[in-house]
Write an enzyme that holds these catalytic residues in place. Structure first.
Site, PDB file in Angstrom:
ATOM      1  N   LYS A   1      17.517   3.365   0.646  1.00 53.52           N
ATOM      2  CA  LYS A   1      18.479   3.252   1.757  1.00 53.52           C
ATOM      3  C   LYS A   1      19.662   2.443   1.244  1.00 53.52           C
ATOM      4  CE  LYS A   1      15.143   2.770   5.556  1.00 53.52           C
ATOM      5  NZ  LYS A   1      14.584   1.794   6.513  1.00 53.52           N
TER       6      LYS A   1
ATOM      7  N   ASP B   1      14.797  -0.840   0.401  1.00 58.13           N
ATOM      8  CA  ASP B   1      15.601  -1.092   1.586  1.00 58.13           C
ATOM      9  C   ASP B   1      16.676  -2.103   1.184  1.00 58.13           C
ATOM     10  OD1 ASP B   1      16.355  -1.164   4.217  1.00 58.13           O
ATOM     11  OD2 ASP B   1      14.727  -2.444   4.893  1.00 58.13           O
TER      12      ASP B   1
ATOM     13  N   LYS C   1       0.830  -1.197   0.000  1.00 58.69           N
ATOM     14  CA  LYS C   1       0.000   0.000   0.000  1.00 58.69           C
ATOM     15  C   LYS C   1       0.864   1.246   0.000  1.00 58.69           C
ATOM     16  CE  LYS C   1      -3.076  -2.638   2.912  1.00 58.69           C
ATOM     17  NZ  LYS C   1      -3.247  -3.023   4.324  1.00 58.69           N
TER      18      LYS C   1
ATOM     19  N   GLU D   1       7.534   2.131  -6.267  1.00 58.27           N
ATOM     20  CA  GLU D   1       7.611   1.608  -4.901  1.00 58.27           C
ATOM     21  C   GLU D   1       7.928   2.772  -3.952  1.00 58.27           C
ATOM     22  OE1 GLU D   1       6.985  -0.497  -2.695  1.00 58.27           O
ATOM     23  OE2 GLU D   1       8.484  -2.093  -2.537  1.00 58.27           O
ATOM     24  N   ASP D   2       7.480   2.666  -2.719  1.00 59.62           N
ATOM     25  CA  ASP D   2       7.731   3.746  -1.759  1.00 59.62           C
ATOM     26  C   ASP D   2       9.200   3.824  -1.348  1.00 59.62           C
ATOM     27  OD1 ASP D   2       7.622   1.323  -0.365  1.00 59.62           O
ATOM     28  OD2 ASP D   2       6.215   2.010   1.165  1.00 59.62           O
TER      29      ASP D   2
ATOM     30  N   PHE E   1      14.452   4.074  10.262  1.00 62.72           N
ATOM     31  CA  PHE E   1      13.089   3.679   9.926  1.00 62.72           C
ATOM     32  C   PHE E   1      12.222   4.929   9.808  1.00 62.72           C
ATOM     33  CE2 PHE E   1       8.986   1.644  10.079  1.00 62.72           C
ATOM     34  CZ  PHE E   1       9.223   0.551   9.259  1.00 62.72           C
ATOM     35  N   VAL E   2      11.550   5.048   8.666  1.00 67.82           N
ATOM     36  CA  VAL E   2      10.757   6.252   8.406  1.00 67.82           C
ATOM     37  C   VAL E   2       9.291   5.902   8.161  1.00 67.82           C
ATOM     38  CG1 VAL E   2      12.621   7.727   7.533  1.00 67.82           C
ATOM     39  CG2 VAL E   2      11.478   6.161   5.961  1.00 67.82           C
TER      40      VAL E   2
ATOM     41  N   ASP F   1       4.479   3.111   6.471  1.00 70.46           N
ATOM     42  CA  ASP F   1       3.847   2.808   7.752  1.00 70.46           C
ATOM     43  C   ASP F   1       4.776   2.093   8.710  1.00 70.46           C
ATOM     44  OD1 ASP F   1       3.914   0.318   6.252  1.00 70.46           O
ATOM     45  OD2 ASP F   1       2.594  -0.483   7.799  1.00 70.46           O
TER      46      ASP F   1
ATOM     47  N   ARG G   1       0.597   6.189   7.740  1.00 68.96           N
ATOM     48  CA  ARG G   1       0.684   6.368   6.276  1.00 68.96           C
ATOM     49  C   ARG G   1       0.169   7.735   5.848  1.00 68.96           C
ATOM     50  NH1 ARG G   1       1.778   1.356   3.887  1.00 68.96           N
ATOM     51  NH2 ARG G   1       0.787  -0.449   4.851  1.00 68.96           N
TER      52      ARG G   1
HETATM   53  P1  IMP Z   1      13.044  -4.410   0.685  1.00 65.67           P
HETATM   54  O1  IMP Z   1      12.530  -5.615  -0.012  1.00 65.67           O
HETATM   55  O2  IMP Z   1      13.981  -4.766   1.792  1.00 65.67           O
HETATM   56  O3  IMP Z   1      13.648  -3.392  -0.258  1.00 65.67           O
HETATM   57  O4  IMP Z   1      11.821  -3.772   1.432  1.00 65.67           O
HETATM   58  C1  IMP Z   1      10.945  -2.895   0.864  1.00 65.67           C
HETATM   59  C2  IMP Z   1       9.711  -2.739   1.737  1.00 65.67           C
HETATM   60  O5  IMP Z   1      10.046  -2.729   3.135  1.00 65.67           O
HETATM   61  C3  IMP Z   1       9.049  -1.415   1.487  1.00 65.67           C
HETATM   62  O6  IMP Z   1       8.115  -1.486   0.450  1.00 65.67           O
HETATM   63  C4  IMP Z   1       8.403  -1.115   2.818  1.00 65.67           C
HETATM   64  O7  IMP Z   1       7.141  -1.719   2.888  1.00 65.67           O
HETATM   65  C5  IMP Z   1       9.300  -1.765   3.853  1.00 65.67           C
HETATM   66  N1  IMP Z   1      10.228  -0.798   4.481  1.00 65.67           N
HETATM   67  C6  IMP Z   1      11.573  -0.784   4.413  1.00 65.67           C
HETATM   68  N2  IMP Z   1      12.105   0.233   5.099  1.00 65.67           N
HETATM   69  C7  IMP Z   1      11.056   0.916   5.606  1.00 65.67           C
HETATM   70  C8  IMP Z   1      10.947   2.113   6.402  1.00 65.67           C
HETATM   71  O8  IMP Z   1      11.926   2.786   6.796  1.00 65.67           O
HETATM   72  N3  IMP Z   1       9.676   2.501   6.713  1.00 65.67           N
HETATM   73  C9  IMP Z   1       8.572   1.823   6.305  1.00 65.67           C
HETATM   74  N4  IMP Z   1       8.626   0.713   5.563  1.00 65.67           N
HETATM   75  C10 IMP Z   1       9.854   0.259   5.213  1.00 65.67           C
END
Ligand code: IMP
Length: 180
Positions: free
Chosen positions: A135, A107, A45, A103-104, A156-157, A163, A169
């Site tokens: 990040k 990470d 979301k 994508e938001d 963490f944001v 969220d 959100r």
């Molecule tokens: P990745 O697969 O590790 O890149 O994770 C991506 C997903 O992790 C994002 O779409 C978010 O839902 C969640 N996520 C990672 N870091 C944060 C953060 O700092 N705040 C909120 N959600 C995060």
């Protein structure tokens, strides 16, 4: 884990700063896809708010369409399990189409890289990726970003679509949270 143990600490990115950067991203996208049909595919979301501002900043000459996919996320924890599972697929047939995956936050990059591979297999004409936040400290995949809003430190944001356990959100700014 509940949300009571986390609280908003300080603003990392204000709505003004976010909005200016989104205008720049939209200008680049508009330049590159002028006159083309372009399918924006948001990851639910978290990407909803970013994508809705992004598409509204585009030049009218871009024939923008919107679709969504959902994958399993961190659940209520703030660290990645690395596991990605598709929960909702998109409705649009993307073979021979131009697609931007939105994508938001990136990470580890595992989510985006999994989704990118999956969509690539459907034979789009082009497929690019667009994230609001990256990040880089936590990255576990090769560079796959075409459009990036901001590079941020490993904190963490929340807010602007992001969220913690479903909360925050709706905040217009992006905040750092702290544990107390
Ligand atoms: P990745 O697969 O590790 O890149 O994770 C991506 C997903 O992790 C994002 O779409 C978010 O839902 C969640 N996520 C990672 N870091 C944060 C953060 O700092 N705040 C909120 N959600 C995060």
């Amino acid at each position: 884990m509940g949300t009571d143990d986390y609280e908003l600490d300080h603003i990392m990115l204000t709505q003004d700063v976010i909005s200016k950067r989104i205008s720049e991203l939209a200008a680049s996208i508009s330049e590159e896809y002028r006159g083309e049909e372009l399918i924006f595919t948001g990851v639910l979301k978290g990407a909803v708010i970013f994508m809705s501002d992004l598409v509204r900043s585009l030049d009218l000459s871009v024939d923008a369409r919107m679709d969504f996919i959902a994958v399993s996320s961190y659940g209520n924890a703030s660290t990645s399990s690395g596991a990605v599972k598709m929960i909702k697929d998109m409705d649009t047939y993307i073979a021979d189409k131009h697609v931007i995956l939105v994508e938001d936050i990136m990470d580890t990059g595992l989510t985006l890289s999994y989704l990118r591979e999956m969509l690539m297999a459907r034979g789009p004409e082009t497929l690019r990726t667009c994230v609001l936040l990256e990040k880089p400290d936590r990255k576990k995949v090769d560079s796959i970003l075409d459009y990036r809003g901001f590079t941020i430190p490993d904190e963490f944001v929340v807010g602007y679509g992001l969220d913690y356990a479903g909360k925050w959100r709706n905040l217009p700014d992006i905040w750092c949270v702290t544990k107390h």
